[in-house]
Design an enzyme around this catalytic site. Structure first.
Site, PDB file in Angstrom:
ATOM      1  N   TYR A  56     -57.127  -7.695 102.485  1.00  0.00           N
ATOM      2  CA  TYR A  56     -55.898  -8.179 101.866  1.00  0.00           C
ATOM      3  C   TYR A  56     -54.703  -7.936 102.793  1.00  0.00           C
ATOM      4  O   TYR A  56     -54.398  -6.806 103.158  1.00  0.00           O
ATOM      5  CB  TYR A  56     -55.652  -7.493 100.508  1.00  0.00           C
ATOM      6  CG  TYR A  56     -56.781  -7.680  99.499  1.00  0.00           C
ATOM      7  CD1 TYR A  56     -57.728  -8.698  99.639  1.00  0.00           C
ATOM      8  CD2 TYR A  56     -56.899  -6.842  98.399  1.00  0.00           C
ATOM      9  CE1 TYR A  56     -58.759  -8.870  98.719  1.00  0.00           C
ATOM     10  CE2 TYR A  56     -57.924  -7.007  97.473  1.00  0.00           C
ATOM     11  CZ  TYR A  56     -58.855  -8.018  97.647  1.00  0.00           C
ATOM     12  OH  TYR A  56     -59.868  -8.170  96.731  1.00  0.00           O
ATOM     13  N   HIS A 114     -67.574  -6.058 100.485  1.00  0.00           N
ATOM     14  CA  HIS A 114     -66.764  -7.106  99.841  1.00  0.00           C
ATOM     15  C   HIS A 114     -67.607  -8.299  99.361  1.00  0.00           C
ATOM     16  O   HIS A 114     -67.359  -8.862  98.318  1.00  0.00           O
ATOM     17  CB  HIS A 114     -65.666  -7.557 100.809  1.00  0.00           C
ATOM     18  CG  HIS A 114     -64.433  -8.072 100.134  1.00  0.00           C
ATOM     19  ND1 HIS A 114     -63.174  -7.904 100.621  1.00  0.00           N
ATOM     20  CD2 HIS A 114     -64.271  -8.770  98.985  1.00  0.00           C
ATOM     21  CE1 HIS A 114     -62.288  -8.468  99.816  1.00  0.00           C
ATOM     22  NE2 HIS A 114     -62.939  -9.007  98.810  1.00  0.00           N
TER      23      HIS A 114
HETATM   24  N1  LIG Z   1     -64.024  -8.766  95.333  1.00  0.00           N
HETATM   25  C1  LIG Z   1     -63.482  -9.938  95.482  1.00  0.00           C
HETATM   26  O1  LIG Z   1     -64.012 -10.827  96.153  1.00  0.00           O
HETATM   27  C2  LIG Z   1     -62.176 -10.216  94.800  1.00  0.00           C
HETATM   28  C3  LIG Z   1     -61.696 -11.545  94.719  1.00  0.00           C
HETATM   29  C4  LIG Z   1     -60.502 -11.768  94.060  1.00  0.00           C
HETATM   30  C5  LIG Z   1     -59.783 -10.712  93.497  1.00  0.00           C
HETATM   31  N2  LIG Z   1     -60.253  -9.426  93.634  1.00  0.00           N
HETATM   32  C6  LIG Z   1     -59.484  -8.268  93.078  1.00  0.00           C
HETATM   33  O2  LIG Z   1     -59.175  -8.513  91.704  1.00  0.00           O
HETATM   34  C7  LIG Z   1     -57.766  -8.481  91.518  1.00  0.00           C
HETATM   35  C8  LIG Z   1     -57.337  -9.428  90.419  1.00  0.00           C
HETATM   36  O3  LIG Z   1     -57.731 -10.759  90.687  1.00  0.00           O
HETATM   37  P1  LIG Z   1     -56.714 -11.901  91.190  1.00  0.00           P
HETATM   38  O4  LIG Z   1     -55.535 -11.309  91.863  1.00  0.00           O
HETATM   39  O5  LIG Z   1     -57.569 -12.872  91.950  1.00  0.00           O
HETATM   40  O6  LIG Z   1     -56.295 -12.670  89.859  1.00  0.00           O
HETATM   41  P2  LIG Z   1     -55.744 -12.277  88.417  1.00  0.00           P
HETATM   42  O7  LIG Z   1     -55.531 -10.848  88.273  1.00  0.00           O
HETATM   43  O8  LIG Z   1     -56.611 -13.000  87.451  1.00  0.00           O
HETATM   44  O9  LIG Z   1     -54.337 -13.052  88.399  1.00  0.00           O
HETATM   45  C9  LIG Z   1     -53.270 -12.673  89.214  1.00  0.00           C
HETATM   46  C10 LIG Z   1     -52.146 -13.685  88.985  1.00  0.00           C
HETATM   47  O10 LIG Z   1     -51.763 -13.640  87.618  1.00  0.00           O
HETATM   48  C11 LIG Z   1     -50.368 -13.345  87.530  1.00  0.00           C
HETATM   49  N3  LIG Z   1     -50.164 -12.456  86.381  1.00  0.00           N
HETATM   50  C12 LIG Z   1     -50.472 -11.131  86.274  1.00  0.00           C
HETATM   51  N4  LIG Z   1     -50.152 -10.670  85.073  1.00  0.00           N
HETATM   52  C13 LIG Z   1     -49.612 -11.711  84.392  1.00  0.00           C
HETATM   53  C14 LIG Z   1     -49.080 -11.863  83.088  1.00  0.00           C
HETATM   54  N5  LIG Z   1     -49.044 -10.850  82.244  1.00  0.00           N
HETATM   55  N6  LIG Z   1     -48.606 -13.093  82.722  1.00  0.00           N
HETATM   56  C15 LIG Z   1     -48.656 -14.135  83.570  1.00  0.00           C
HETATM   57  N7  LIG Z   1     -49.154 -14.059  84.825  1.00  0.00           N
HETATM   58  C16 LIG Z   1     -49.627 -12.847  85.226  1.00  0.00           C
HETATM   59  C17 LIG Z   1     -50.001 -12.685  88.833  1.00  0.00           C
HETATM   60  O11 LIG Z   1     -48.669 -12.960  89.109  1.00  0.00           O
HETATM   61  P3  LIG Z   1     -47.638 -11.827  89.660  1.00  0.00           P
HETATM   62  O12 LIG Z   1     -48.225 -11.373  90.945  1.00  0.00           O
HETATM   63  O13 LIG Z   1     -46.362 -12.581  89.772  1.00  0.00           O
HETATM   64  O14 LIG Z   1     -47.575 -10.733  88.644  1.00  0.00           O
HETATM   65  C18 LIG Z   1     -50.931 -13.390  89.809  1.00  0.00           C
HETATM   66  O15 LIG Z   1     -50.373 -14.632  90.193  1.00  0.00           O
HETATM   67  C19 LIG Z   1     -57.230  -8.855  92.897  1.00  0.00           C
HETATM   68  O16 LIG Z   1     -55.868  -8.591  93.029  1.00  0.00           O
HETATM   69  C20 LIG Z   1     -58.155  -8.041  93.782  1.00  0.00           C
HETATM   70  O17 LIG Z   1     -57.780  -6.681  93.769  1.00  0.00           O
HETATM   71  C21 LIG Z   1     -61.445  -9.172  94.247  1.00  0.00           C
END
Ligand SMILES: NC(=O)c1ccc[n+]([C@@H]2O[C@H](COP(=O)([O-])OP(=O)(O)OC[C@H]3O[C@@H](n4cnc5c(N)ncnc54)[C@H](OP(=O)(O)O)[C@@H]3O)[C@@H](O)[C@H]2O)c1
Length: 280
Positions: A56, A114
């Site tokens: 990241y 990962h």
């Molecule tokens: N292992 C893997 O391959 C992998 C892949 C993807 C993700 N991940 C991990 O999982 C975490 C979460 O997944 P993700 O970041 O892909 O997606 P997510 O958590 O489903 O969504 C994040 C998005 O939702 C928004 N958001 C958060 N809270 C909100 C709310 N209460 N109301 C409206 N919008 C909201 C955030 O905006 P703001 O930033 O503006 O709050 C951001 O744009 C990642 O950050 C990472 O640590 C791992």
């Protein structure tokens, strides 16, 4: 305050189910201060599991986390990940050392591969085992592993202690309910659900809005509550602002009932057959 449910790892250690993601943190210097304060507020609220990765922002997200946990390392359950291209025995050890420097700590609570790559996973496990014996990581696990890859992993001489499989899981991406979740449940390996809000894509769904209205909650809170009411699932929404952290924490107060689950099944049907593991 509503309690954050505990998830039990195969070692017997427990982790609070609702944590925080960090993907895209560290991408913009302008947002850094807000990201650090969002993570710190999450810690204040007991969302102590913080998930990051060397990938990241090319290490930038780990630096943001390092700033957020400064002076309060012991409150956090810190998770980071090694990229598959670095995941040889020696590469895993070297990558972990670099992550520890960026995070300004001497240990990770959980270190994940990962996604599966071309380096045999047995080599990665050797690296993990070395790091664990040296006290640099407390647990290790994997991410984006489907059932066949999990079978191969647990069949390795040192594959048994896998602590979790971090996979995409949300109302819109339910494929793993068909086979991977039952496989992990049988072996008491908890799932860590990433992209629990489907990166924001599900928030305008009608089914979600209707259930949210019944509870005086928001669609994001219902999407997270739906995951949190499953046993042994960790949930790591990424929030870049204090407002989103507070809203997500509010999911712990939402108790969904049978009617709600049925309505959500209507809008987001569970899988009827095997689907390839989703990751985007
Ligand atoms: N292992 C893997 O391959 C992998 C892949 C993807 C993700 N991940 C991990 O999982 C975490 C979460 O997944 P993700 O970041 O892909 O997606 P997510 O958590 O489903 O969504 C994040 C998005 O939702 C928004 N958001 C958060 N809270 C909100 C709310 N209460 N109301 C409206 N919008 C909201 C955030 O905006 P703001 O930033 O503006 O709050 C951001 O744009 C990642 O950050 C990472 O640590 C791992």
């Amino acid at each position: 305050m509503n309690a954050n449910p505990l998830v039990t790892l195969p070692s017997g250690d427990t982790v609070s189910a609702l944590g925080q993601g960090t993907w895209t943190m560290g991408d913009s210097a302008r947002r850094r201060k807000e990201e650090v304060s969002a993570l710190r507020l999450g810690l204040d609220l007991g969302m102590t599991l913080i998930d990051t990765a060397e990938m990241y922002a090319s290490g930038g997200a780990e630096e943001v986390v390092g700033e957020a946990i400064a002076g309060r390392r012991d409150e956090a359950f810190l998770v980071s990940k090694v990229m598959p291209g670095n995941a040889s025995r020696r590469g895993t050890i070297a990558a972990c050392e670099k992550s520890l420097k960026r995070l300004k700590t001497d240990r990770l609570d959980l270190y994940l591969l990962h996604w599966p790559g071309s380096i045999p996973v047995a080599e990665t496990v050797e690296g993990f085992t070395h790091l664990k014996n040296a006290g640099k990581i407390r647990h290790w696990g994997v991410s984006n592993f489907d059932v066949g890859e999990m079978e191969e992993l647990v069949g390795l001489p040192d594959g048994g202690p896998v602590a979790t499989n971090q996979v995409m899981y949300n109302l819109n991406r339910r494929g793993i309910e068909y086979d991977l979740i039952p496989w992990c449940e049988k072996r008491r390996i908890p799932i860590m659900a990433y992209s629990p809000l489907d990166q924001g894509r599900i928030l305008r769904s009608r089914a979600l809005e209707q259930v949210a209205k019944r509870h005086g909650a928001t669609p994001a809170q219902v999407a997270l509550a739906w995951l949190l009411q499953r046993k042994n699932v960790m949930v790591i929404p990424k929030a870049g602002s204090e407002a989103h952290v507070r809203e997500n924490h509010g999911a712990l107060a939402v108790r969904l009932g049978a009617d709600d689950f049925a309505a959500l099944d209507g809008g987001f049907p569970p899988p009827a057959k095997k689907k390839p593991l989703e990751s985007t």
